[in-house]
Design an enzyme around this catalytic site. Structure first.
Site, mmCIF file in Angstrom:
data_model
loop_
_atom_site.group_PDB
_atom_site.id
_atom_site.type_symbol
_atom_site.label_atom_id
_atom_site.label_comp_id
_atom_site.label_asym_id
_atom_site.label_seq_id
_atom_site.Cartn_x
_atom_site.Cartn_y
_atom_site.Cartn_z
ATOM 1 N N LYS A 170 -2.576 -8.430 11.674
ATOM 2 C CA LYS A 170 -2.345 -8.350 13.124
ATOM 3 C C LYS A 170 -3.321 -9.301 13.807
ATOM 4 C CE LYS A 170 -0.802 -3.501 13.206
ATOM 5 N NZ LYS A 170 0.489 -3.479 13.855
ATOM 6 N N HIS B 183 -1.079 -4.609 6.159
ATOM 7 C CA HIS B 183 -0.566 -5.442 7.246
ATOM 8 C C HIS B 183 -1.408 -5.350 8.521
ATOM 9 C CE1 HIS B 183 1.471 -1.850 8.862
ATOM 10 N NE2 HIS B 183 1.605 -2.519 9.985
ATOM 11 N N ASP C 44 -1.198 7.189 3.827
ATOM 12 C CA ASP C 44 -0.324 6.200 4.474
ATOM 13 C C ASP C 44 -1.118 5.304 5.428
ATOM 14 O OD1 ASP C 44 2.120 4.975 5.189
ATOM 15 O OD2 ASP C 44 2.350 6.295 6.925
ATOM 16 N N GLU D 103 0.884 7.741 16.803
ATOM 17 C CA GLU D 103 2.223 7.142 16.821
ATOM 18 C C GLU D 103 3.203 8.162 17.384
ATOM 19 O OE1 GLU D 103 2.934 4.259 13.253
ATOM 20 O OE2 GLU D 103 2.172 6.108 12.433
ATOM 21 N N LYS E 34 1.828 11.264 13.294
ATOM 22 C CA LYS E 34 3.216 11.008 13.707
ATOM 23 C C LYS E 34 3.588 11.982 14.822
ATOM 24 C CE LYS E 34 4.185 8.093 10.306
ATOM 25 N NZ LYS E 34 3.859 6.704 10.565
ATOM 26 N N HIS F 289 -5.017 1.249 6.323
ATOM 27 C CA HIS F 289 -5.203 0.483 7.553
ATOM 28 C C HIS F 289 -6.493 0.801 8.313
ATOM 29 C CE1 HIS F 289 -1.167 -0.484 6.638
ATOM 30 N NE2 HIS F 289 -0.583 0.534 7.238
ATOM 31 N N LYS G 146 0.846 -1.191 0.000
ATOM 32 C CA LYS G 146 0.000 0.000 0.000
ATOM 33 C C LYS G 146 0.883 1.244 0.000
ATOM 34 C CE LYS G 146 1.263 1.509 3.520
ATOM 35 N NZ LYS G 146 1.492 2.394 4.599
#
Ligand code: BG6
Length: 496
Positions: free
Chosen positions: A195, A191, A248, A229, A339, A253, A161
């Site tokens: 998980k 991903h 992103d 994050e 971030k 996600h 991605k």
């Protein structure tokens, strides 16, 4: 010892055939942090009968230099125990071809790898897996290279991605991809779906009779999917500048997690029925309203190396999303990620409606700590909590917020958790699409994103180490962000 762990987990977890992995982007950040350590684990624990890896990237390296880099990556990022013998066995399976060497050199390296496997396993076939760990702009060039090297037939391809950068580019990418690979050869990886706790959402919802009856607008007030994050850009400035937090993290996600959280029960746990139900959620999503989106950029981002001093790229995003179907009409889904924030967390928090009337006195504490919540922590060591009001011991009727909590560590099975990429690589090698995303789903997500991508609100600055720009509070009002938590998770290790 090699093999023991995989065999303990039972047959069928890994692929039947030895694999040749063409890893494109082999010197990039993801390959170093996750893919090479992951492949090393799958190989050394015996999940894959055998493998060869042909690394490909823009770097002009020789095989030995590539092996050294892979060794450094594994030293730095492999989190389990590994001996020198295991590394030596893995290293001799690594080969490298710089992109500049062209299709013929790549074809020759793959042929070498395949004949190596044929010699080691006489009479056994092998399979090819191409892993494209490259930015969206480079994906088609690599697909063309694979076609030119005649490596497409009978192989599988994993695409990283973000898949495209908007609806038009995603449609074009799918069309061109389908000229070389058929849909059943393509594995679009996200991903987060690999998980363990993401899959546990399906188990929790559909293996139990308790929660599914209240999993709807009658009982649920709103949902938050919150992934702050603490980390910054590290070496990824070039990728991040062109991508930003929305592309992103959200269109990939967070929306995929939302799909698992919001979908109807599938007719079976097969790839087709699961994709169909997720895609129905995406079809019911209303296009995003830019007035309900907060874009943020941490102060100092523009002075990072590789970042445009006038960059408008968002390093933070929070938004309200609506699913206009019978189950969810009127229930807002608030999504947030960024971030350099105050804490690293990955949670889904479901807020239940409050009782219609209360017989408790105002000063009893009823409702004082928000509604009852069901919370999923999507960390590898996953946790769940159900909070409710209960009586504080003693005279009178004082209420406290209490909770039932589950911590995966309590199962004693933490060692069995496969890292998300490991799980998904294994599934792709076995040809299992269950946890991968489809062309239709991704295109629909870009479609609902169009109003935001066409008219993004201005970025607002936030202090590194904070929870984002101030306007995030208006976005959720009259509700409140669940993070930072008012009460910590219970730490069962400390108690025992
Ligand atoms: C990646 C993003 O896909 O996911 C990164 O590109 C992000 O920016 C990462 O940090 C988060 O993944 P995880 O597994 O560490 O939660």
């Amino acid at each position: 010892m090699a093999g023991s762990r995989a065999s303990r987990l039972g047959a069928g977890v890994g692929p039947k055939y030895p694999q040749v992995v063409v890893l494109v982007g082999a010197t990039g950040d993801l390959a170093q942090r996750k893919l090479l350590p992951g492949l090393f684990h799958l190989f050394s624990a015996g999940f894959i009968p055998d493998l060869r890896i042909v690394g490909v990237s823009l770097d002009d390296l020789g095989v030995e230099a590539f092996r050294e880099r892979a060794h450094r990556a594994i030293d730095q990022f492999f989190t389990r125990q590994a001996g020198d013998g295991e590394w030596a066995a893995f290293a001799e399976r690594l080969d490298y071809v710089p992109l500049s060497a062209g299709a013929e050199a790549l074809a020759a390296a793959v042929a070498r790898a395949e004949s190596g496997l044929a010699e080691a396993h006489p009479g056994q076939e092998s399979r090819r897996l191409h892993y494209l760990s490259v930015p969206p702009a480079a994906a088609l060039t690599v697909v063309r290279l694979l076609a030119e090297a005649d490596l497409a037939a009978g192989s599988r391809i994993v695409m990283e991605k973000p898949f495209g950068t908007d609806l038009e580019s995603a449609v074009a990418l799918n069309d061109r991809l389908h000229e070389v690979f058929s849909e059943d050869q393509i594995f679009r990886i996200d991903h987060f779906l690999g998980k363990e706790p993401a899959q546990n959402i399906l188990a929790f919802r559909f293996a139990n009779g308790l929660f599914e009856p209240i999993w709807n607008r009658t009982f649920i007030d709103h949902v938050q999917i919150d992934v702050p994050e603490t980390l910054g850009l590290s070496t990824r400035a070039a990728f991040y500048e062109a991508t930003g937090a929305y592309r992103d993290m959200v269109v990939t996600h967070l929306f995929q997690i939302l799909g698992f959280m919001a979908m109807e029960p599938p007719t079976s746990l097969e790839p087709g029925p699961i994709s169909e139900e997720k895609n129905k959620v995406f079809r019911s999503m209303l296009p995003l309203d830019p007035r309900e989106v907060v874009r943020g950029q941490y102060a100092g981002y523009r002075s990072e190396p590789g970042v445009d001093p006038q960059s408008d790229t968002e390093t933070f995003i929070a938004l309200k999303c609506r699913i206009d179907n019978w189950r969810w009409a009127g229930v807002p889904f608030f999504l947030r990620t960024g971030k350099r924030m105050a804490e690293g967390q990955r949670i889904i928090s479901i807020a239940f409606r409050e009782p219609p009337k209360s017989m408790f006195p105002v000063n009893s504490g009823v409702g004082a700590q928000g509604p009852d919540h069901l919370t999923f922590d999507l960390a590898d060591a996953s946790k769940m909590s159900l909070s409710f009001y209960g009586k504080r011991p003693g005279p009178g009727m004082r209420l406290d917020k209490l909770s039932l909590q589950f911590n995966m560590k309590d199962t004693g099975l933490m060692g069995e958790v496969l890292e998300a990429y490991e799980r998904l690589i294994l599934d792709a090698m076995r040809g299992d699409h269950t946890l991968f995303t489809t062309a239709e789903g991704i295109e629909r997500l870009w479609e609902v994103s169009t109003p935001l991508l066409e008219a993004p609100p201005p970025v607002r600055l936030y202090a590194p180490g904070s929870w984002g720009p101030k306007s995030i509070h208006q976005l959720v009002a009259p509700q409140a962000w669940r993070l930072p938590f008012e009460r910590e998770w219970r730490n069962t290790e400390e108690q025992s």
